[in-house]
Design an enzyme around this catalytic site. Structure first.
Site, PDB file in Angstrom:
ATOM      1  N   ASP A  20       0.826  -1.200   0.000  1.00 57.73           N
ATOM      2  CA  ASP A  20       0.000   0.000   0.000  1.00 57.73           C
ATOM      3  C   ASP A  20       0.861   1.253   0.000  1.00 57.73           C
ATOM      4  O   ASP A  20       1.927   1.280   0.628  1.00 57.73           O
ATOM      5  CB  ASP A  20      -0.906  -0.026   1.240  1.00 57.73           C
ATOM      6  CG  ASP A  20      -2.077   0.939   1.125  1.00 57.73           C
ATOM      7  OD1 ASP A  20      -2.297   1.498   0.034  1.00 57.73           O
ATOM      8  OD2 ASP A  20      -2.760   1.146   2.143  1.00 57.73           O
ATOM      9  N   HIS A  65       3.168   3.589  -8.907  1.00 64.48           N
ATOM     10  CA  HIS A  65       3.064   2.159  -9.201  1.00 64.48           C
ATOM     11  C   HIS A  65       4.336   1.656  -9.899  1.00 64.48           C
ATOM     12  O   HIS A  65       4.785   0.537  -9.640  1.00 64.48           O
ATOM     13  CB  HIS A  65       1.831   1.886 -10.063  1.00 64.48           C
ATOM     14  CG  HIS A  65       0.536   2.179  -9.350  1.00 64.48           C
ATOM     15  ND1 HIS A  65       0.163   1.524  -8.203  1.00 64.48           N
ATOM     16  CD2 HIS A  65      -0.458   3.068  -9.624  1.00 64.48           C
ATOM     17  CE1 HIS A  65      -1.011   1.991  -7.797  1.00 64.48           C
ATOM     18  NE2 HIS A  65      -1.407   2.931  -8.639  1.00 64.48           N
ATOM     19  N   LEU A  91      11.803 -20.102  -4.573  1.00 63.48           N
ATOM     20  CA  LEU A  91      10.698 -19.285  -4.076  1.00 63.48           C
ATOM     21  C   LEU A  91       9.475 -19.414  -4.980  1.00 63.48           C
ATOM     22  O   LEU A  91       9.595 -19.392  -6.201  1.00 63.48           O
ATOM     23  CB  LEU A  91      11.136 -17.816  -4.018  1.00 63.48           C
ATOM     24  CG  LEU A  91      10.064 -16.777  -3.674  1.00 63.48           C
ATOM     25  CD1 LEU A  91       9.673 -16.875  -2.210  1.00 63.48           C
ATOM     26  CD2 LEU A  91      10.561 -15.367  -4.016  1.00 63.48           C
TER      27      LEU A  91
END
Length: 254
Positions: A24, A41, A135
């Site tokens: 956020d 962004h 991962l």
């Protein structure tokens, strides 16, 4: 301020297997710099790269990132359009790098709402990395926890309706197996940047026993030092899972 514990003794003492993050603050980061929100962004994508790299190096098993919620369609159309474009270009640019670093990509959410070209990029990216053993990078896109539970229940209800499953056979495990996160460990550590302290419809079922960590840092400013601090906080906590503290000490020493 971060929701941390002052106790520096590593009660838990182990790194989290699965970290889930709500990233956020991108828009506010840009607005503070008098930039268009989309520039935040783009800066957020750079932060993602650093966190993914760190988690891969630390041998974290799963990193789940909330990229676009089912509620984000309510944002201004221009911003949504630019976010879709950014998602597309990021997939194109990053999949080869993920593959070279033995990282498996998994996109969760209602992908049917995306343009077909983006859906195809998602399919190709997941297919290219599906056999990687490092991962697992989970990107939640057009995802909502309520949607996830609803679609799981709908699948189970259909099986009952067809006579393939008895209602009495419905268990927590069965619901878990029908969520889009099936076969992944539940998150150990949930992080939210940007100063808000809520989970915003993210992984509602899966976060039942997750440790929460909130920070005022806006996502583009969240770096490996911030993540290390969150992990240190996690390791200082005693995870009881319904037991007493004394019981957990006995279990640990058994």
């Amino acid at each position: 301020m971060p929701a941390t514990h002052d106790n520096t003794n590593e009660v838990n003492g182990v790194d989290p297997r699965h970290i889930a993050i709500i990233m956020d603050g991108n828009g506010r980061w840009a607005q503070k710099r008098l930039m268009p929100r989309i520039m935040g962004h783009y800066a957020g994508v750079k932060a993602v790269r650093k966190i993914v790299e760190y988690c891969a190096q630390k041998n974290i098993e799963v990193l789940s990132l909330f990229a676009f919620s089912s509620e984000n369609w309510r944002r201004p159309k221009d911003e949504v359009s630019l976010l879709m474009e950014l998602f597309m270009t990021t997939l194109q640019a990053e999949v080869d790098t993920l593959d070279k670093n033995n990282i498996r990509l998994r996109i969760i959410g209602d992908k049917s709402a995306f343009p077909e070209k983006l859906q195809e990029k998602i399919r190709l990216g997941e297919a290219q990395t599906q056999n990687n053993t490092g991962l697992t990078l989970v990107i939640a896109a057009n995802y909502g926890g309520r949607w996830d539970i609803t679609q799981a229940v709908a699948k189970i209800a259909a099986a009952v309706e067809k006579g393939e499953l008895a209602a009495q056979a419905i268990t927590e495990q069965l619901i878990d197996e029908n969520l889009v996160t099936a076969n992944l460990p539940e998150p150990d550590l949930f992080i939210r940047s940007g100063g808000e302290e809520r989970i915003s419809n993210f992984l509602l079922w899966q976060l039942a026993y997750t440790e929460f960590y909130f920070t005022d840092k806006l996502w583009p400013d969240f770096d490996r030092n911030q993540l290390e601090h969150a992990i240190k906080s996690f390791k200082s906590r005693q995870r009881r899972f319904g037991h007493t503290g004394e019981q957990m000490v006995g279990i640990k020493n058994a």
